[in-house]
Design a protein around this motif. Sequence first.
Motif, PDB file in Angstrom:
ATOM      1  N   SER A   1       0.919  -1.328  -0.024  1.00 42.82           N
ATOM      2  CA  SER A   1      -0.024   0.081  -0.009  1.00 42.82           C
ATOM      3  C   SER A   1       0.635   1.365  -0.031  1.00 42.82           C
ATOM      4  CB  SER A   1      -1.031   0.002   1.204  1.00 42.82           C
ATOM      5  OG  SER A   1      -0.290   0.277   2.508  1.00 42.82           O
ATOM      6  N   ARG A   2       2.023   1.239   0.606  1.00 45.09           N
ATOM      7  CA  ARG A   2       2.925   2.290   0.739  1.00 45.09           C
ATOM      8  C   ARG A   2       3.472   2.616  -0.821  1.00 45.09           C
ATOM      9  NH1 ARG A   2       8.101   1.749   4.574  1.00 45.09           N
ATOM     10  NH2 ARG A   2       8.279  -0.132   3.743  1.00 45.09           N
ATOM     11  N   VAL A   3       3.702   1.802  -1.459  1.00 45.98           N
ATOM     12  CA  VAL A   3       4.210   1.886  -2.855  1.00 45.98           C
ATOM     13  C   VAL A   3       3.110   2.286  -3.765  1.00 45.98           C
ATOM     14  CG1 VAL A   3       5.216   0.752  -4.898  1.00 45.98           C
ATOM     15  CG2 VAL A   3       5.967   0.250  -2.637  1.00 45.98           C
ATOM     16  N   GLU A   4       1.851   1.630  -3.672  1.00 43.75           N
ATOM     17  CA  GLU A   4       0.675   1.964  -4.524  1.00 43.75           C
ATOM     18  C   GLU A   4       0.007   3.199  -4.251  1.00 43.75           C
ATOM     19  OE1 GLU A   4      -0.878   0.214  -7.433  1.00 43.75           O
ATOM     20  OE2 GLU A   4       1.177  -0.701  -7.105  1.00 43.75           O
ATOM     21  N   LEU A   5       0.139   3.686  -3.126  1.00 45.21           N
ATOM     22  CA  LEU A   5      -0.504   4.915  -2.819  1.00 45.21           C
ATOM     23  C   LEU A   5       0.339   6.180  -3.298  1.00 45.21           C
ATOM     24  CD1 LEU A   5      -2.070   4.052   0.664  1.00 45.21           C
ATOM     25  CD2 LEU A   5      -3.449   4.767  -1.273  1.00 45.21           C
ATOM     26  N   ALA A   6       1.526   5.955  -3.236  1.00 41.44           N
ATOM     27  CA  ALA A   6       2.345   6.844  -3.651  1.00 41.44           C
ATOM     28  C   ALA A   6       2.448   7.129  -5.224  1.00 41.44           C
ATOM     29  CB  ALA A   6       4.258   6.434  -3.386  1.00 41.44           C
ATOM     30  N   ARG A   7       2.167   5.819  -6.000  1.00 36.81           N
ATOM     31  CA  ARG A   7       2.085   6.041  -7.209  1.00 36.81           C
ATOM     32  C   ARG A   7       0.213   6.638  -7.599  1.00 36.81           C
ATOM     33  NH1 ARG A   7      -0.647   2.785 -11.390  1.00 36.81           N
ATOM     34  NH2 ARG A   7      -1.393   1.464  -9.595  1.00 36.81           N
ATOM     35  N   LEU A   8      -0.640   6.206  -6.661  1.00 32.60           N
ATOM     36  CA  LEU A   8      -1.998   6.629  -7.238  1.00 32.60           C
ATOM     37  C   LEU A   8      -2.142   8.138  -6.897  1.00 32.60           C
ATOM     38  CD1 LEU A   8      -3.798   3.437  -5.815  1.00 32.60           C
ATOM     39  CD2 LEU A   8      -3.624   4.504  -8.175  1.00 32.60           C
ATOM     40  N   VAL A   9      -1.491   8.854  -5.913  1.00 32.58           N
ATOM     41  CA  VAL A   9      -1.806   9.987  -5.612  1.00 32.58           C
ATOM     42  C   VAL A   9      -0.939  11.057  -6.777  1.00 32.58           C
ATOM     43  CG1 VAL A   9      -1.999   9.907  -2.998  1.00 32.58           C
ATOM     44  CG2 VAL A   9       0.416  10.218  -4.207  1.00 32.58           C
ATOM     45  N   GLU A  10      -0.008  10.340  -7.521  1.00 33.95           N
ATOM     46  CA  GLU A  10       0.474  11.187  -8.668  1.00 33.95           C
ATOM     47  C   GLU A  10      -0.493  11.003  -9.748  1.00 33.95           C
ATOM     48  OE1 GLU A  10       3.093  13.093  -8.488  1.00 33.95           O
ATOM     49  OE2 GLU A  10       3.798  12.407  -6.502  1.00 33.95           O
ATOM     50  N   LEU A  11      -1.003  10.022  -9.884  1.00 35.27           N
ATOM     51  CA  LEU A  11      -2.001   9.753 -10.994  1.00 35.27           C
ATOM     52  C   LEU A  11      -3.257  10.608 -10.817  1.00 35.27           C
ATOM     53  CD1 LEU A  11      -2.253   5.989 -11.577  1.00 35.27           C
ATOM     54  CD2 LEU A  11      -0.679   7.759 -12.505  1.00 35.27           C
ATOM     55  N   LEU A  12      -3.902  10.891  -9.555  1.00 34.85           N
ATOM     56  CA  LEU A  12      -4.809  11.970  -9.274  1.00 34.85           C
ATOM     57  C   LEU A  12      -4.465  13.260  -9.524  1.00 34.85           C
ATOM     58  CD1 LEU A  12      -7.651  12.176  -7.966  1.00 34.85           C
ATOM     59  CD2 LEU A  12      -6.806  11.855  -5.616  1.00 34.85           C
ATOM     60  N   ALA A  13      -3.199  13.570  -8.894  1.00 29.54           N
ATOM     61  CA  ALA A  13      -2.866  14.872  -9.266  1.00 29.54           C
ATOM     62  C   ALA A  13      -2.846  15.396 -10.709  1.00 29.54           C
ATOM     63  CB  ALA A  13      -1.388  15.088  -8.550  1.00 29.54           C
ATOM     64  N   ASP A  14      -2.248  14.320 -11.370  1.00 33.10           N
ATOM     65  CA  ASP A  14      -2.294  14.459 -12.982  1.00 33.10           C
ATOM     66  C   ASP A  14      -3.632  14.780 -13.600  1.00 33.10           C
ATOM     67  OD1 ASP A  14       0.409  14.059 -13.084  1.00 33.10           O
ATOM     68  OD2 ASP A  14       0.414  11.938 -13.756  1.00 33.10           O
ATOM     69  N   ASP A  15      -4.527  13.758 -12.996  1.00 36.31           N
ATOM     70  CA  ASP A  15      -5.826  14.093 -13.437  1.00 36.31           C
ATOM     71  C   ASP A  15      -6.699  15.329 -13.172  1.00 36.31           C
ATOM     72  OD1 ASP A  15      -5.825  11.543 -14.494  1.00 36.31           O
ATOM     73  OD2 ASP A  15      -7.029  10.520 -13.230  1.00 36.31           O
ATOM     74  N   LEU A  16      -6.231  15.840 -11.705  1.00 30.55           N
ATOM     75  CA  LEU A  16      -6.779  17.250 -11.490  1.00 30.55           C
ATOM     76  C   LEU A  16      -6.153  18.353 -12.284  1.00 30.55           C
ATOM     77  CD1 LEU A  16      -6.912  16.501  -7.617  1.00 30.55           C
ATOM     78  CD2 LEU A  16      -8.911  16.401  -9.136  1.00 30.55           C
ATOM     79  N   ALA A  17      -4.920  18.173 -12.739  1.00 31.45           N
ATOM     80  CA  ALA A  17      -4.207  19.297 -13.243  1.00 31.45           C
ATOM     81  C   ALA A  17      -4.858  19.158 -14.800  1.00 31.45           C
ATOM     82  CB  ALA A  17      -2.814  18.926 -13.298  1.00 31.45           C
ATOM     83  N   ALA A  18      -5.134  18.074 -15.343  1.00 34.89           N
ATOM     84  CA  ALA A  18      -5.647  17.917 -16.613  1.00 34.89           C
ATOM     85  C   ALA A  18      -7.039  18.527 -16.880  1.00 34.89           C
ATOM     86  CB  ALA A  18      -5.818  16.442 -17.016  1.00 34.89           C
ATOM     87  N   ARG A  19      -7.681  18.949 -15.689  1.00 39.33           N
ATOM     88  CA  ARG A  19      -9.118  19.522 -15.887  1.00 39.33           C
ATOM     89  C   ARG A  19      -8.984  21.033 -16.194  1.00 39.33           C
ATOM     90  NH1 ARG A  19     -12.133  17.828 -10.229  1.00 39.33           N
ATOM     91  NH2 ARG A  19     -12.094  15.463 -10.655  1.00 39.33           N
ATOM     92  N   ARG A  20      -7.717  21.533 -16.191  1.00 34.91           N
ATOM     93  CA  ARG A  20      -7.593  22.904 -16.624  1.00 34.91           C
ATOM     94  C   ARG A  20      -6.459  23.060 -17.640  1.00 34.91           C
ATOM     95  NH1 ARG A  20      -7.640  26.652 -10.969  1.00 34.91           N
ATOM     96  NH2 ARG A  20      -9.688  25.733 -10.098  1.00 34.91           N
ATOM     97  N   HIS A  21      -5.584  22.125 -17.779  1.00 37.35           N
ATOM     98  CA  HIS A  21      -4.388  22.063 -18.797  1.00 37.35           C
ATOM     99  C   HIS A  21      -4.581  21.050 -19.807  1.00 37.35           C
ATOM    100  CE1 HIS A  21      -2.588  25.367 -16.433  1.00 37.35           C
ATOM    101  NE2 HIS A  21      -3.071  24.879 -15.457  1.00 37.35           N
ATOM    102  N   PRO A  22      -4.028  21.121 -20.881  1.00 37.29           N
ATOM    103  CA  PRO A  22      -4.266  20.081 -21.811  1.00 37.29           C
ATOM    104  C   PRO A  22      -3.410  18.697 -21.569  1.00 37.29           C
ATOM    105  CG  PRO A  22      -3.964  22.037 -23.044  1.00 37.29           C
ATOM    106  CD  PRO A  22      -3.867  22.447 -21.614  1.00 37.29           C
ATOM    107  N   ARG A  23      -3.678  17.671 -21.538  1.00 33.70           N
ATOM    108  CA  ARG A  23      -2.848  16.365 -21.284  1.00 33.70           C
ATOM    109  C   ARG A  23      -1.282  16.626 -21.832  1.00 33.70           C
ATOM    110  NH1 ARG A  23      -6.389  12.859 -18.776  1.00 33.70           N
ATOM    111  NH2 ARG A  23      -5.217  11.264 -18.683  1.00 33.70           N
TER     112      ARG A  23
END
Length: 316
Positions: free
Chosen positions: A211-233
């Motif tokens: 979970s320590r490894v996966e959560l570190a990866r998943l929060v980065e994916l989530l931050a990417d998705d949130l940034a993609a709401r305002r900026h082109p992917r």
Amino acid sequence: MTVAAVLALYAVIAATVLPRLLTRAHWTERAPRLAIVLWQAACASVIGSLLLAAFAMAVPASVIGHGLAEFFVACAALLAHGAGVSATATGIALVVTGALIARLVHCAAVVLVRARSERRRHAEMLTLLGRHDGRLDAIVVDYDERLAYCLPGRHGRAVITTGALRNLTPEQAAAVLAHERAHLRGRHHLVLAGAEALARALPRVPLFEQSRVELARLVELLADDLAARRHPRVLIAAALVRLATGGVPAFALGAGGETALARVRRMLNPQAPLDRAQRVAGLLAVGSLLAGPAVVALAPGLGSFLVHHCHQFLGI
């Protein structure tokens, strides 16, 4: 004793099997927020099962069913006389429960205090070496290495180096900083601190280690998705490529790092989000993980409660 055995067995199986199932699930990249909650629910389910198993061993189900006042009186009687349960077993269960809670609290405190101390020292360094850029709404540090990260905390801030700014277009820099601000708004550092505390408290447990490894990866994916709401992917992907080799302080969250190239592919080839039925299924899984151990622990007590009061009502 049967309930305690069931809960303990579940905790052992879940701690071994759940990480395998969750890491093999391909849908997590399509719904990182739900995946984060599911990993947290899995960890909470195992910890809750262990605590409830010890509680069930110390307190018979019949005791719980006779009301709160009698419950506390019966607890005192349990410690003195056993009340149907071996006093030794009761004492062991209480000691195990106390030790587990103390271990979890201690490790959480160590992780949070250490991270806070490191962030404070880094913030003092930024005050001396960095400057606030109002246009970027970030701290700019004169440094050749290409870095962009956020410093969490009460006064969280996004940080970017001059090396990164020289290699990014203004649009790419804005997208990267949106990623960092998503970390700050979501308090993702607390998600990672919780995972770190569990891994420290109960080392070599597969679920907590993974979970320590996966959560570190998943929060980065989530931050990417949130940034993609305002900026082109494509801008986010291009910025990630340029920042892929940059490292960040251990107590910070950065846009680059080991997962950057995999995230580039994800940005350039987005998958369809989960449909409503899949999201409902995920939420049901979260609810089952959280409620399941409590239901198992309380079912015998509820049955005893109903039998006791039905007998009183019927005058039996």
